[in-house]
Motif scaffolding. Structure first.
Motif, PDB file in Angstrom:
ATOM      1  N   SER A 180      56.415  50.761  15.672  1.00 37.55           N
ATOM      2  CA  SER A 180      57.288  50.081  14.712  1.00 37.55           C
ATOM      3  C   SER A 180      58.184  51.124  14.054  1.00 37.55           C
ATOM      4  O   SER A 180      57.898  52.326  14.097  1.00 37.55           O
ATOM      5  CB  SER A 180      56.482  49.326  13.652  1.00 37.55           C
ATOM      6  OG  SER A 180      55.754  50.227  12.837  1.00 37.55           O
ATOM      7  N   ILE A 181      59.254  50.636  13.447  1.00 42.33           N
ATOM      8  CA  ILE A 181      60.172  51.522  12.724  1.00 42.33           C
ATOM      9  C   ILE A 181      60.612  50.829  11.442  1.00 42.33           C
ATOM     10  O   ILE A 181      60.447  49.614  11.280  1.00 42.33           O
ATOM     11  CB  ILE A 181      61.435  51.849  13.558  1.00 42.33           C
ATOM     12  CG1 ILE A 181      62.221  50.544  13.855  1.00 42.33           C
ATOM     13  CG2 ILE A 181      61.089  52.605  14.823  1.00 42.33           C
ATOM     14  CD1 ILE A 181      63.603  50.782  14.388  1.00 42.33           C
ATOM     15  N   ALA A 186      67.494  53.373  12.269  1.00 42.89           N
ATOM     16  CA  ALA A 186      68.519  53.120  13.295  1.00 42.89           C
ATOM     17  C   ALA A 186      69.905  53.545  12.819  1.00 42.89           C
ATOM     18  O   ALA A 186      70.907  53.262  13.487  1.00 42.89           O
ATOM     19  CB  ALA A 186      68.532  51.640  13.670  1.00 42.89           C
ATOM     20  N   ALA A 187      69.975  54.238  11.680  1.00 43.47           N
ATOM     21  CA  ALA A 187      71.265  54.707  11.163  1.00 43.47           C
ATOM     22  C   ALA A 187      71.955  55.590  12.197  1.00 43.47           C
ATOM     23  O   ALA A 187      71.326  56.444  12.825  1.00 43.47           O
ATOM     24  CB  ALA A 187      71.062  55.478   9.856  1.00 43.47           C
ATOM     25  N   GLY A 188      73.244  55.377  12.379  1.00 36.99           N
ATOM     26  CA  GLY A 188      74.027  56.160  13.312  1.00 36.99           C
ATOM     27  C   GLY A 188      74.019  55.638  14.731  1.00 36.99           C
ATOM     28  O   GLY A 188      74.779  56.127  15.575  1.00 36.99           O
ATOM     29  N   GLU A 189      73.170  54.630  15.004  1.00 34.76           N
ATOM     30  CA  GLU A 189      73.104  54.081  16.353  1.00 34.76           C
ATOM     31  C   GLU A 189      74.279  53.122  16.604  1.00 34.76           C
ATOM     32  O   GLU A 189      74.702  52.390  15.703  1.00 34.76           O
ATOM     33  CB  GLU A 189      71.792  53.310  16.559  1.00 34.76           C
ATOM     34  CG  GLU A 189      70.553  54.167  16.565  1.00 34.76           C
ATOM     35  CD  GLU A 189      70.473  55.064  17.792  1.00 34.76           C
ATOM     36  OE1 GLU A 189      71.125  54.730  18.823  1.00 34.76           O
ATOM     37  OE2 GLU A 189      69.797  56.093  17.731  1.00 34.76           O
ATOM     38  N   PRO A 190      74.818  53.093  17.830  1.00 34.56           N
ATOM     39  CA  PRO A 190      75.807  52.072  18.175  1.00 34.56           C
ATOM     40  C   PRO A 190      75.092  50.725  18.355  1.00 34.56           C
ATOM     41  O   PRO A 190      74.011  50.665  18.957  1.00 34.56           O
ATOM     42  CB  PRO A 190      76.387  52.576  19.498  1.00 34.56           C
ATOM     43  CG  PRO A 190      75.300  53.410  20.096  1.00 34.56           C
ATOM     44  CD  PRO A 190      74.570  54.039  18.936  1.00 34.56           C
ATOM     45  N   ARG A 215      76.112  49.698   9.862  1.00 35.68           N
ATOM     46  CA  ARG A 215      76.049  49.759  11.325  1.00 35.68           C
ATOM     47  C   ARG A 215      77.402  50.102  11.950  1.00 35.68           C
ATOM     48  O   ARG A 215      78.453  49.758  11.411  1.00 35.68           O
ATOM     49  CB  ARG A 215      75.559  48.419  11.885  1.00 35.68           C
ATOM     50  CG  ARG A 215      74.128  48.078  11.485  1.00 35.68           C
ATOM     51  CD  ARG A 215      73.671  46.816  12.167  1.00 35.68           C
ATOM     52  NE  ARG A 215      74.530  45.680  11.827  1.00 35.68           N
ATOM     53  CZ  ARG A 215      74.672  44.598  12.575  1.00 35.68           C
ATOM     54  NH1 ARG A 215      74.020  44.511  13.723  1.00 35.68           N
ATOM     55  NH2 ARG A 215      75.440  43.602  12.189  1.00 35.68           N
ATOM     56  N   ASN A 216      77.316  50.710  13.114  1.00 35.27           N
ATOM     57  CA  ASN A 216      78.486  51.001  13.932  1.00 35.27           C
ATOM     58  C   ASN A 216      78.474  50.015  15.104  1.00 35.27           C
ATOM     59  O   ASN A 216      77.775  50.223  16.100  1.00 35.27           O
ATOM     60  CB  ASN A 216      78.428  52.442  14.448  1.00 35.27           C
ATOM     61  CG  ASN A 216      79.550  52.747  15.425  1.00 35.27           C
ATOM     62  OD1 ASN A 216      80.626  52.144  15.359  1.00 35.27           O
ATOM     63  ND2 ASN A 216      79.299  53.670  16.348  1.00 35.27           N
ATOM     64  N   GLY A 236      74.221  50.406  23.586  1.00 40.17           N
ATOM     65  CA  GLY A 236      73.809  50.388  22.193  1.00 40.17           C
ATOM     66  C   GLY A 236      72.470  49.704  22.015  1.00 40.17           C
ATOM     67  O   GLY A 236      71.798  49.341  22.990  1.00 40.17           O
ATOM     68  N   VAL A 237      72.085  49.521  20.749  1.00 40.96           N
ATOM     69  CA  VAL A 237      70.861  48.808  20.392  1.00 40.96           C
ATOM     70  C   VAL A 237      71.258  47.447  19.842  1.00 40.96           C
ATOM     71  O   VAL A 237      72.422  47.195  19.544  1.00 40.96           O
ATOM     72  CB  VAL A 237      70.034  49.600  19.358  1.00 40.96           C
ATOM     73  CG1 VAL A 237      69.674  50.975  19.902  1.00 40.96           C
ATOM     74  CG2 VAL A 237      70.789  49.721  18.028  1.00 40.96           C
ATOM     75  N   ALA A 238      70.274  46.545  19.675  1.00 42.29           N
ATOM     76  CA  ALA A 238      70.604  45.197  19.203  1.00 42.29           C
ATOM     77  C   ALA A 238      69.379  44.521  18.622  1.00 42.29           C
ATOM     78  O   ALA A 238      68.236  44.865  18.948  1.00 42.29           O
ATOM     79  CB  ALA A 238      71.166  44.356  20.352  1.00 42.29           C
TER      80      ALA A 238
END
Length: 308
Positions: A180-181, A186-190, A215-216, A236-238
């Motif tokens: 888990s996080i 997730a800062a800075g992630e696309p 978010r970016n 990216g992530v989602a």
């Protein structure tokens, strides 16, 4: 004034195009034009503004359309209620959904218990919130199943399923394999995200706001399938929903410990409209069905309850 005139008028008013209306109604255009003209003569006022072969509903027409919708809806409800009492349409449920895959298992389970039930299903885009509302308000469907609350006056809703929202990451990503996080990690992630105004994007933006995450967004999409493919491609992530019993995802999903991220699936209906016994039972059934799979749901009648 005849009932057929009212049906024809409603179609012409919706399309504001005589040729398309005649095609939808499957009658000759001259006959349709004559019917509308007779209706206007009966009322003593024009219902449409006509200019260069174009027609547009005028203030008289808009006022009359509201009454026609009410009258035709009442007649249709009366027909369904009488048929329900007589048992002739006991097994017909008209359903609109934005997420058919999430609903397919419950449809099969309900049919096993009630094999005489027939479903008429309309699948619409998750972003087509107004279309779902229109279908309910105009009586074209009995129930709506949606992954985001409609939040409209006069439309009743009950949550039947709560999905945990996880962070989907590409293979080999720095967060892959974590149990888990915290979302702020997730800062800075696309991010791959739905387009502006999409109901899912509004929900996801609230998650980010609560985490203090700016978010970016690098890709904006409309359909969940596109989101999955872009994450798999490493763009990216989602945010992705996950429920007990789901098939194993091709994505690497990481649970979000904080803030709590979840999405509610609801059943919606028009409160002032008559619901058949079959539709009422299916509405109750859904909550119990998802609860049996270990998914939180609203209170419901026993799965085997009869609507006869």
């Amino acid at each position: 004034m005849e009932l057929l005139q009212l049906h024809y008028f409603r179609t012409v008013a919706r399309l504001e195009h005589m040729t398309r209306a005649s095609q939808e109604l499957r009658i000759a255009q001259p006959a349709l034009s004559k019917t509308i003209s007779r209706l206007e003569e009966d009322l003593g006022v024009p219902l449409f503004d006509r200019q260069n072969r174009q027609i547009k509903l005028n203030p008289f027409g808009k006022a009359f359309l509201r009454k026609v919708e009410t009258a035709l809806s009442a007649l249709e409800e009366g027909k369904r209620e009488v048929a329900d009492l007589a048992g002739t349409e006991r097994g017909v449920i008209r359903l609109a959904t934005t997420t058919l895959s999430r609903l397919s298992g419950s449809l099969a389970a309900f049919r096993e218990l009630h094999p005489d039930v027939n479903f008429r299903i309309v699948q619409i885009s998750p972003a087509a919130e107004d279309e779902m509302v229109r279908l309910l308000e105009e009586g074209e469907v009995d129930l709506g199943f949606t992954a985001a609350s409609l939040g409209r006056e006069g439309i009743g809703e009950i949550p039947v399923l709560k999905a945990e929202i996880c962070l989907a990451v590409p293979k080999g990503h720095r967060l892959e394999g974590r149990e888990s996080i915290r979302l702020e990690e997730a800062a800075g992630e696309p991010f791959v995200e739905y387009k502006e105004g999409h109901p899912f994007r509004k929900i996801n933006e609230e998650f980010s706001r609560r985490a203090g995450l700016e978010r970016n967004v690098v890709c904006e999409i409309e359909e969940p399938a596109a989101l999955e493919s872009l994450v798999l491609a490493g763009l990216g992530v989602a945010f992705v929903p996950a429920c007990p019993g789901d098939e194993k995802s091709r994505l690497s999903l990481v649970r979000i410990a904080a803030p709590v991220c979840s999405r509610e699936f609801t059943v919606a209906w028009l409160e002032k409209r008559y619901l058949s016994q079959a539709a009422r039972e299916f509405k109750r059934f859904l909550g119990e069905y998802f609860a049996k799979l270990g998914m939180p749901a609203a209170e419901a009648a026993p799965v085997g309850a009869s609507f006869r």
